[in-house]
Design a protein around this motif. Structure first.
Motif, PDB file in Angstrom:
ATOM      1  N   ASP A 132       2.339  16.036  -3.075  1.00 18.68           N
ATOM      2  CA  ASP A 132       3.556  16.231  -2.291  1.00 18.68           C
ATOM      3  C   ASP A 132       4.149  17.595  -2.639  1.00 18.68           C
ATOM      4  O   ASP A 132       4.796  17.765  -3.680  1.00 18.68           O
ATOM      5  N   ALA A 133       3.925  18.578  -1.773  1.00 23.27           N
ATOM      6  CA  ALA A 133       4.403  19.937  -2.043  1.00 23.27           C
ATOM      7  C   ALA A 133       5.923  20.034  -1.958  1.00 23.27           C
ATOM      8  O   ALA A 133       6.528  20.917  -2.577  1.00 23.27           O
ATOM      9  N   SER A 134       6.559  19.122  -1.188  1.00 22.78           N
ATOM     10  CA  SER A 134       8.014  19.200  -1.015  1.00 22.78           C
ATOM     11  C   SER A 134       8.763  18.852  -2.300  1.00 22.78           C
ATOM     12  O   SER A 134       9.882  19.327  -2.517  1.00 22.78           O
ATOM     13  N   THR A 135       8.188  18.023  -3.150  1.00 23.46           N
ATOM     14  CA  THR A 135       8.847  17.634  -4.403  1.00 23.46           C
ATOM     15  C   THR A 135       8.307  18.391  -5.604  1.00 23.46           C
ATOM     16  O   THR A 135       8.817  18.236  -6.713  1.00 23.46           O
ATOM     17  N   ARG A 157       2.932  15.322 -10.446  1.00 23.60           N
ATOM     18  CA  ARG A 157       3.343  15.650 -11.818  1.00 23.60           C
ATOM     19  C   ARG A 157       2.172  16.217 -12.627  1.00 23.60           C
ATOM     20  O   ARG A 157       2.317  17.191 -13.375  1.00 23.60           O
ATOM     21  N   THR A 158       0.987  15.621 -12.450  1.00 22.22           N
ATOM     22  CA  THR A 158      -0.198  16.099 -13.176  1.00 22.22           C
ATOM     23  C   THR A 158      -0.606  17.490 -12.701  1.00 22.22           C
ATOM     24  O   THR A 158      -1.049  18.334 -13.489  1.00 22.22           O
ATOM     25  N   ALA A 159      -0.469  17.744 -11.380  1.00 23.00           N
ATOM     26  CA  ALA A 159      -0.810  19.067 -10.852  1.00 23.00           C
ATOM     27  C   ALA A 159       0.094  20.141 -11.439  1.00 23.00           C
ATOM     28  O   ALA A 159      -0.365  21.263 -11.728  1.00 23.00           O
ATOM     29  N   ASP A 190       0.831  -1.209   0.000  1.00 22.59           N
ATOM     30  CA  ASP A 190       0.000   0.000   0.000  1.00 22.59           C
ATOM     31  C   ASP A 190       0.862   1.255   0.000  1.00 22.59           C
ATOM     32  O   ASP A 190       0.549   2.243  -0.684  1.00 22.59           O
ATOM     33  N   ALA A 191       1.978   1.231   0.768  1.00 22.10           N
ATOM     34  CA  ALA A 191       2.863   2.391   0.821  1.00 22.10           C
ATOM     35  C   ALA A 191       3.523   2.640  -0.530  1.00 22.10           C
ATOM     36  O   ALA A 191       3.651   3.787  -0.977  1.00 22.10           O
ATOM     37  N   GLN A 192       3.924   1.571  -1.185  1.00 15.70           N
ATOM     38  CA  GLN A 192       4.550   1.721  -2.494  1.00 15.70           C
ATOM     39  C   GLN A 192       3.545   2.250  -3.526  1.00 15.70           C
ATOM     40  O   GLN A 192       3.862   3.111  -4.349  1.00 15.70           O
ATOM     41  N   LYS A 193       2.313   1.723  -3.439  1.00 20.76           N
ATOM     42  CA  LYS A 193       1.272   2.190  -4.356  1.00 20.76           C
ATOM     43  C   LYS A 193       0.963   3.662  -4.118  1.00 20.76           C
ATOM     44  O   LYS A 193       0.789   4.443  -5.060  1.00 20.76           O
ATOM     45  N   ARG A 194       0.903   4.050  -2.855  1.00 26.64           N
ATOM     46  CA  ARG A 194       0.629   5.456  -2.531  1.00 26.64           C
ATOM     47  C   ARG A 194       1.755   6.360  -3.030  1.00 26.64           C
ATOM     48  O   ARG A 194       1.502   7.472  -3.504  1.00 26.64           O
ATOM     49  N   GLN A 195       2.999   5.892  -2.910  1.00 21.60           N
ATOM     50  CA  GLN A 195       4.125   6.687  -3.382  1.00 21.60           C
ATOM     51  C   GLN A 195       4.035   6.908  -4.891  1.00 21.60           C
ATOM     52  O   GLN A 195       4.301   8.009  -5.386  1.00 21.60           O
ATOM     53  N   GLN A 196       3.655   5.866  -5.628  1.00 27.17           N
ATOM     54  CA  GLN A 196       3.505   5.995  -7.081  1.00 27.17           C
ATOM     55  C   GLN A 196       2.356   6.951  -7.429  1.00 27.17           C
ATOM     56  O   GLN A 196       2.489   7.792  -8.326  1.00 27.17           O
ATOM     57  N   GLN A 197       1.236   6.810  -6.700  1.00 23.48           N
ATOM     58  CA  GLN A 197       0.103   7.707  -6.952  1.00 23.48           C
ATOM     59  C   GLN A 197       0.456   9.151  -6.606  1.00 23.48           C
ATOM     60  O   GLN A 197       0.046  10.077  -7.306  1.00 23.48           O
ATOM     61  N   SER A 198       1.223   9.337  -5.525  1.00 22.44           N
ATOM     62  CA  SER A 198       1.624  10.679  -5.138  1.00 22.44           C
ATOM     63  C   SER A 198       2.481  11.331  -6.213  1.00 22.44           C
ATOM     64  O   SER A 198       2.292  12.514  -6.544  1.00 22.44           O
TER      65      SER A 198
END
Length: 658
Positions: A94-97, A60-62, A47-55
């Motif tokens: 993720d505003a930091s990246t 990028r889309t934003a 789930d964490a890996q999936k969330r990281q990919q979605q983030s």
């Protein structure tokens, strides 16, 4: 969910400390098999890996849908493109990246425009049922502003000053002949137009180099005497606007606002304040000489006729201000009352005291003082009233004599007590009924269904919530910015608003049963959501510890309470700071020099000027409270001691209040 979260956190901690995770230890601790624990951890990692990919995808889309002109993203388009709901997109962002720079509408644009306010309000109304349920971190990401600024603007609690950009913008709008109501539409981060008006004018004064103290300089003695003389001469013969115009022509350097304030306070004192003891004695003499000619009495007394008349009617009978009754006064009073004139009216016509008329008339004041019913009296009354007797009249006469009250009072009190005891017994029965039904439902392994409790007891759901006394198994609820549920806070706030709107007092027993949380925790959470944060010693120590870790005041405030300001945290820690230096005592030679200078200046200058002059001449060697020492020397000086002994304190109180 809590068990899974605990297992995952412990596994990751052990993974950092050791090379391999001791699965047997986790399985034994939580009484699960090793396969189940490993499956939980594997699922969490996936789930964490999936969330990281979605983030990464959402971020990028934003960036692709960011409008540099408006300064924010088109989050509806982002949600449609990635196929994830809007709120989840904001949570994954993720505003930091990201390369998108957060903005501050107040600092850069001078204020929130109508379009920005409508966008925030629409986001809040669409995604949340209540303002207090809003996740301001997500709202800040949606508006591309700081979450704290977004929260204060959204809740209408923003109170910061305006900056140069906002000041120039408001000046342009004022030159365009717009009213403050229209100007407020361009600065809707402030709750009302008065807030914008005040801050604009204050900023304008700052630019001119003026301060509030300069605008409200104290009245000089000459100005006070002139004002009083003008008011005394023209108050009865002119209207208020005409009198204010006369005063302003005599004092052209004073703004009309200062004149209005002085006028209101002085006239109020002229019309309402009580005369001093000496003036009351003089008033008695004038009434005896002129009768009720209040115009001549007011002129002789140096007071308004209306004030003299009201003081005579209301306070003329204050025996503490006059001498004892004389034989002549008593004889005249008895003659008038014998002719059918009421005693108080006779006393007023004679110009003598109006209180305690029974003294010269030879009457006795035997009226017993009114008292309340004590608990022991109530018990005695009920015990005697419940005794059956053939003669009810004799029984109540005996009760009246025993308690020292009238029969009617005893009967009425007994009826009230019986009715209240009956209601208490019915309330206790309903409490037992509701509590038994709640225990039965919990014993079946489920949660309390208050709709079913209402059906079984025949009471409304709200009554059941207020009467339920079962607290076993209730959860604890402490505020934590990382784990506290905004939805849970909003659920409690919505329930209170629906069932206990202001000014109805909140029944926290009902709130506790509705949330199934300990009563004390419900009270605490509701108070901090309302901004009622208590600075206990524990909270102060926690705030100091967080500051020691390098957190900003804003971050400390967020960790302590959801609506606490960084200014409040700063002030609390400043008061607690142990770095304040202790004042040293004034040296003996410095004290002698101060006493000598006080002797030299006493009676020649005002007290304020004396303190200033001495402070410039005496330079203390250490860190001492020199002003306090000067004040004590002035107060102890014989010149000022004599003046204080001759003060008429009633007159002084009137002057201070005026």
């Amino acid at each position: 969910a809590d068990l899974k979260k605990s297992i995952v956190e412990e596994a990751r901690l052990l993974q950092q400390q050791e090379r391999s995770i001791p699965w047997y230890r986790l399985a034994a601790k939580h009484r699960l098999s090793i396969d189940v624990v490993q499956a939980i951890f594997s699922q969490a990692e996936a789930d964490a890996q999936k969330r990281q990919q979605q983030s990464a995808l959402v971020t990028r889309t934003a960036e692709e849908h960011f409008d540099s002109v408006l300064g924010q993203c088109d989050w509806e388009a982002v949600s449609r493109e990635v196929g994830i709901p809007l709120i989840e997109c904001l949570d994954l962002y993720d505003a930091s990246t990201s390369t998108i720079q957060s903005r501050s509408l107040i600092e850069t644009n001078g204020g929130w425009s109508t379009l920005d306010m409508e966008g925030l309000k629409r986001f809040m109304a669409t995604n949340y049922a209540d303002d207090f349920a809003v996740d301001w971190k997500l709202a800040g990401a949606f508006m591309n502003v700081d979450p704290l600024e977004c929260q204060r603007v959204g809740l209408g609690t923003f109170n910061g000053p305006i900056n140069e950009v906002a000041y120039r913008r408001i000046s342009e709008l004022c030159e365009s002949k717009l009213g403050w109501k229209e100007i407020h539409q361009h600065f809707q981060q402030y709750p009302d137009k008065a807030s914008v008006t005040y801050r604009y004018r204050w900023h304008k004064l700052k630019l001119r180099g003026k301060t509030h103290a300069m605008l409200t300089a104290p009245w000089t003695d000459a100005e006070r005497e002139l004002m009083k003389d003008l008011i005394n001469r023209h108050l009865e013969s002119t209207t208020k606007p005409e009198l204010l115009g006369i005063i302003q022509r005599e004092l052209p350097t004073r703004p009309i606002s200062d004149i209005r304030i002085f006028y209101g306070g002085y006239v109020y004192g002229l019309k309402t304040h009580r005369l001093s003891k000496g003036q009351m004695v003089r008033l008695q003499e004038l009434v005896a000489e002129y009768g009720e000619d209040w115009g001549r009495i007011g002129e002789a007394l140096g007071a308004l006729p209306s004030r003299a008349r009201r003081n005579w009617v209301e306070f003329g009978g204050d025996v503490a201000s006059h001498s004892a009754w004389t034989a002549d006064e008593a004889r005249q009073l008895q003659l008038l009352t014998g002719s059918g004139v009421q005693p108080k009216e006779a006393a007023r016509l004679l110009g003598i005291k109006t209180q305690k008329i029974h003294e010269p008339l030879g009457q006795k004041d035997d009226t017993p003082p009114r008292s309340f019913w004590a608990a022991a009296d109530d018990e005695t009354l009920l015990r005697m009233a419940n005794v059956p007797m053939a003669n009810a009249t004799a029984k109540w006469e005996h009760i009246s004599k025993t308690l020292g009250r009238t029969i009617a009072a005893c009967r009425t009190r007994a009826s009230i007590l019986r009715h209240s005891r009956m209601l208490e017994r019915a309330l206790d029965d309903n409490k037992s009924l509701v509590t038994s039904e709640v225990k039965r439902q919990l014993g079946l392994g489920g949660a309390a269904d208050w709709s079913q409790v209402s059906q079984e007891t025949g009471l409304s759901i709200r009554e059941c919530l207020e009467l339920g006394q079962h607290d076993d198994g209730k959860a604890r609820w402490h505020y934590d910015p990382d784990t506290s549920s905004q939805a849970m806070m909003g659920r409690m706030t919505s329930f209170i608003k629906e069932h206990y709107p202001a000014p109805t007092p909140v029944n926290y027993r009902a709130v506790s049963n509705f949330m199934w949380v300990v009563v004390e925790d419900c009270i605490h959470m509701h108070e901090i959501l309302q901004g009622k944060f208590k600075w206990t010693e524990a909270n102060l120590e926690r705030a100091a510890a967080l500051r020691a870790q390098g957190l900003t005041y804003k971050e400390v405030a967020r960790r302590l309470a959801p609506v606490l300001s960084d200014t409040n945290v700063f002030a609390a820690l400043r008061r607690r700071s142990p770095t304040r230096k202790v004042r040293e005592p004034v040296a003996a030679h410095e004290l002698g020099e101060i006493s000598r200078l006080v002797d030299e200046y006493a009676g020649k200058h005002s007290v304020v000027n004396i303190a200033t002059k001495i402070r410039t001449q005496v330079k203390p060697g250490g860190r001492c409270d020199i002003y306090h020492t000067i004040d004590l020397c002035i107060i102890a000086h014989p010149h000022y001691q004599a003046k204080m002994r001759n003060i008429d304190y009633n007159d002084l109180a009137n002057r201070i209040s005026t």
